[in-house]
Design a protein around this motif. Structure first.
Motif: not given
Length: 122
Positions: A14-24
């Motif tokens: 996981f390289t990021g996340y927010g209220a309605d997403f994740v980044s892989v």
């Protein structure tokens, strides 16, 4: 929030996340998603309230040793009957908010564990 790996890897992190997403691996994913060390796939339930026993039973085919259940911005615990199939197969199930899921997944992947992240946002 952005997360950074210490070194490049062929495994998912996981390289990021927010209220309605994740980044892989810098790739943004919205909606419910399953993330394993080398796989990323959509997941059927659209919310925590939508979870069914079958959603957990289908995870057995991916042969995880532990499932991290991300329940959005706040911690929620599924009813034990929902994850019964995993527990009977001696697969650990840990519920946590998405930020904790991202950090925990990255640590377990770095340890070469068969971890599966099941991410929900509401």
């Amino acid at each position: 929030m952005k997360l950074h790996a210490d070194k490049p890897t062929h495994l998912n992190i996981f390289t990021g996340y927010g209220a309605d997403f994740v980044s892989v691996n810098q790739q943004r994913h919205g909606g419910s998603v399953l993330v394993g060390p080398t796989t990323v796939a959509p997941w059927r339930p659209i919310s925590f309230a939508d979870l069914q026993e079958e959603d957990f039973t289908t995870l057995l085919a991916l042969q995880p040793e532990v499932v991290l259940l991300g329940t959005g911005s706040r911690l929620q615990f599924p009813h034990p009957r929902l994850s019964r199939a995993l527990l009977q197969a001696q697969v650990g199930v840990e519920a946590m908010d998405v930020s904790a899921l991202c950090r925990t997944f990255n640590i377990l992947v770095a340890e070469d564990r068969r971890v599966l992240a099941a991410v929900l946002f509401s």
